[in-house]
Motif scaffolding. Structure first.
Motif, PDB file in Angstrom:
ATOM      1  N   LYS A  88      38.490 125.021  40.940  1.00 33.97           N
ATOM      2  CA  LYS A  88      37.372 124.522  41.756  1.00 33.97           C
ATOM      3  C   LYS A  88      36.071 124.428  40.951  1.00 33.97           C
ATOM      4  N   LEU A  89      36.193 123.882  39.744  1.00 30.92           N
ATOM      5  CA  LEU A  89      35.039 123.713  38.862  1.00 30.92           C
ATOM      6  C   LEU A  89      34.652 122.246  38.757  1.00 30.92           C
ATOM      7  N   THR A  90      33.374 121.993  38.632  1.00 34.08           N
ATOM      8  CA  THR A  90      32.917 120.640  38.324  1.00 34.08           C
ATOM      9  C   THR A  90      33.002 120.457  36.820  1.00 34.08           C
ATOM     10  N   GLN A  91      32.919 119.213  36.388  1.00 37.17           N
ATOM     11  CA  GLN A  91      32.901 118.949  34.948  1.00 37.17           C
ATOM     12  C   GLN A  91      31.680 119.600  34.306  1.00 37.17           C
ATOM     13  N   ARG A  92      30.570 119.575  35.019  1.00 36.74           N
ATOM     14  CA  ARG A  92      29.336 120.155  34.485  1.00 36.74           C
ATOM     15  C   ARG A  92      29.501 121.655  34.254  1.00 36.74           C
ATOM     16  N   VAL A  93      30.054 122.359  35.240  1.00 34.81           N
ATOM     17  CA  VAL A  93      30.234 123.806  35.130  1.00 34.81           C
ATOM     18  C   VAL A  93      31.233 124.143  34.025  1.00 34.81           C
ATOM     19  N   LEU A  94      32.343 123.413  33.971  1.00 33.96           N
ATOM     20  CA  LEU A  94      33.317 123.638  32.903  1.00 33.96           C
ATOM     21  C   LEU A  94      32.660 123.399  31.547  1.00 33.96           C
ATOM     22  N   GLY A  95      31.889 122.336  31.448  1.00 37.04           N
ATOM     23  CA  GLY A  95      31.186 122.042  30.208  1.00 37.04           C
ATOM     24  C   GLY A  95      30.253 123.167  29.798  1.00 37.04           C
ATOM     25  N   GLU A  96      29.574 123.772  30.767  1.00 37.71           N
ATOM     26  CA  GLU A  96      28.673 124.883  30.472  1.00 37.71           C
ATOM     27  C   GLU A  96      29.450 126.078  29.928  1.00 37.71           C
ATOM     28  N   TYR A  97      30.603 126.370  30.540  1.00 47.10           N
ATOM     29  CA  TYR A  97      31.433 127.480  30.061  1.00 47.10           C
ATOM     30  C   TYR A  97      31.881 127.256  28.621  1.00 47.10           C
ATOM     31  N   LEU A  98      32.214 126.011  28.314  1.00 50.92           N
ATOM     32  CA  LEU A  98      32.790 125.705  27.008  1.00 50.92           C
ATOM     33  C   LEU A  98      31.775 125.212  25.987  1.00 50.92           C
ATOM     34  N   GLY A  99      30.543 125.005  26.423  1.00 56.12           N
ATOM     35  CA  GLY A  99      29.550 124.433  25.521  1.00 56.12           C
ATOM     36  C   GLY A  99      29.871 122.979  25.208  1.00 56.12           C
ATOM     37  N   ALA A 100      30.422 122.290  26.191  1.00 50.67           N
ATOM     38  CA  ALA A 100      30.822 120.895  26.021  1.00 50.67           C
ATOM     39  C   ALA A 100      29.979 120.006  26.939  1.00 50.67           C
ATOM     40  N   ASN A 101      29.971 118.750  26.640  1.00 51.52           N
ATOM     41  CA  ASN A 101      29.197 117.750  27.368  1.00 51.52           C
ATOM     42  C   ASN A 101      30.006 117.232  28.566  1.00 51.52           C
ATOM     43  N   GLN A 102      29.374 117.113  29.730  1.00 49.93           N
ATOM     44  CA  GLN A 102      30.056 116.620  30.933  1.00 49.93           C
ATOM     45  C   GLN A 102      30.599 115.211  30.705  1.00 49.93           C
ATOM     46  N   THR A 103      29.826 114.357  30.049  1.00 48.55           N
ATOM     47  CA  THR A 103      30.270 112.984  29.793  1.00 48.55           C
ATOM     48  C   THR A 103      31.536 112.974  28.948  1.00 48.55           C
ATOM     49  N   MET A 104      31.570 113.846  27.929  1.00 45.29           N
ATOM     50  CA  MET A 104      32.746 113.930  27.070  1.00 45.29           C
ATOM     51  C   MET A 104      33.959 114.383  27.887  1.00 45.29           C
ATOM     52  N   LEU A 105      33.771 115.397  28.762  1.00 44.09           N
ATOM     53  CA  LEU A 105      34.887 115.858  29.590  1.00 44.09           C
ATOM     54  C   LEU A 105      35.379 114.759  30.525  1.00 44.09           C
ATOM     55  N   SER A 106      34.457 113.986  31.066  1.00 42.98           N
ATOM     56  CA  SER A 106      34.825 112.881  31.941  1.00 42.98           C
ATOM     57  C   SER A 106      35.666 111.859  31.184  1.00 42.98           C
ATOM     58  N   LYS A 107      35.244 111.524  29.983  1.00 43.22           N
ATOM     59  CA  LYS A 107      35.997 110.553  29.173  1.00 43.22           C
ATOM     60  C   LYS A 107      37.388 111.080  28.831  1.00 43.22           C
ATOM     61  N   ILE A 108      37.480 112.376  28.535  1.00 42.13           N
ATOM     62  CA  ILE A 108      38.781 112.963  28.219  1.00 42.13           C
ATOM     63  C   ILE A 108      39.675 112.958  29.454  1.00 42.13           C
ATOM     64  N   GLU A 109      39.120 113.364  30.594  1.00 42.26           N
ATOM     65  CA  GLU A 109      39.911 113.391  31.835  1.00 42.26           C
ATOM     66  C   GLU A 109      40.384 112.004  32.246  1.00 42.26           C
ATOM     67  N   ASN A 110      39.627 110.982  31.916  1.00 38.58           N
ATOM     68  CA  ASN A 110      39.994 109.611  32.277  1.00 38.58           C
ATOM     69  C   ASN A 110      40.782 108.896  31.187  1.00 38.58           C
ATOM     70  N   GLY A 111      41.151 109.611  30.129  1.00 35.62           N
ATOM     71  CA  GLY A 111      41.974 109.043  29.067  1.00 35.62           C
ATOM     72  C   GLY A 111      41.243 108.104  28.136  1.00 35.62           C
ATOM     73  N   ILE A 112      39.920 108.087  28.180  1.00 38.28           N
ATOM     74  CA  ILE A 112      39.120 107.218  27.323  1.00 38.28           C
ATOM     75  C   ILE A 112      38.932 107.844  25.949  1.00 38.28           C
ATOM     76  N   SER A 113      38.889 109.157  25.932  1.00 38.02           N
ATOM     77  CA  SER A 113      38.674 109.896  24.701  1.00 38.02           C
ATOM     78  C   SER A 113      39.711 111.003  24.605  1.00 38.02           C
ATOM     79  N   ILE A 114      39.862 111.595  23.420  1.00 31.81           N
ATOM     80  CA  ILE A 114      40.788 112.706  23.252  1.00 31.81           C
ATOM     81  C   ILE A 114      40.006 113.957  22.837  1.00 31.81           C
ATOM     82  N   PRO A 115      40.451 115.131  23.292  1.00 30.95           N
ATOM     83  CA  PRO A 115      39.740 116.353  22.913  1.00 30.95           C
ATOM     84  C   PRO A 115      39.988 116.685  21.448  1.00 30.95           C
ATOM     85  N   ASP A 116      38.952 117.201  20.785  1.00 32.21           N
ATOM     86  CA  ASP A 116      39.179 117.644  19.414  1.00 32.21           C
ATOM     87  C   ASP A 116      39.905 118.983  19.451  1.00 32.21           C
ATOM     88  N   ALA A 117      40.363 119.436  18.298  1.00 32.81           N
ATOM     89  CA  ALA A 117      41.181 120.652  18.226  1.00 32.81           C
ATOM     90  C   ALA A 117      40.436 121.872  18.750  1.00 32.81           C
TER      91      ALA A 117
END
Length: 113
Positions: free
Chosen positions: A13-42
């Motif tokens: 029950k996390l938003t992309q923004r909250v998950l991004g905050e936990y991981l130090g990641a950008n919400q836009t990047m997470l959105s692109k990864i979740e939508n298959g536009i981008s791939i996560p780095d290692a």
């Protein structure tokens, strides 16, 4: 590339923004990864694996097993060391302190003694 990141995020029950905050990641990047536009780095993939307690293979649909045996063993060893320390502290208490500690823990967990 399909990933299970969105599925795992929604389970918690996390938003992309909250998950991004936990991981130090950008919400836009997470959105692109979740939508298959981008791939996560290692590094992000490893961080996601640790955060959700699943294998990287599970995140990438390379396995249907959420966690591998090595991870379970590592977690078990970590927890064992933690529990040993707690038991050691408990054993150093006098009888009244042990009773008070037990009563306190039961009250925290809403468990009757």
């Amino acid at each position: 590339m399909n990933t299970r990141i969105k599925e795992l995020r929604l389970e918690k029950k996390l938003t992309q923004r909250v998950l991004g905050e936990y991981l130090g990641a950008n919400q836009t990047m997470l959105s692109k990864i979740e939508n298959g536009i981008s791939i996560p780095d290692a590094i992000l993939l490893i961080d996601l694996s640790k955060f959700f307690h699943v294998s990287t293979d599970y995140i990438l649909y390379l396995s249907n097993e959420r966690i591998n045996a090595d991870s379970l063993l590592t977690d078990s060893i970590f927890n064992l060391k933690k529990y040993q320390k707690l038991i050691s502290l408990f054993q150093k208490m006098n009888l009244q302190q042990q009773k008070d500690c037990f009563t306190f823990l039961c009250s925290m967990m809403s468990i009757s003694e």
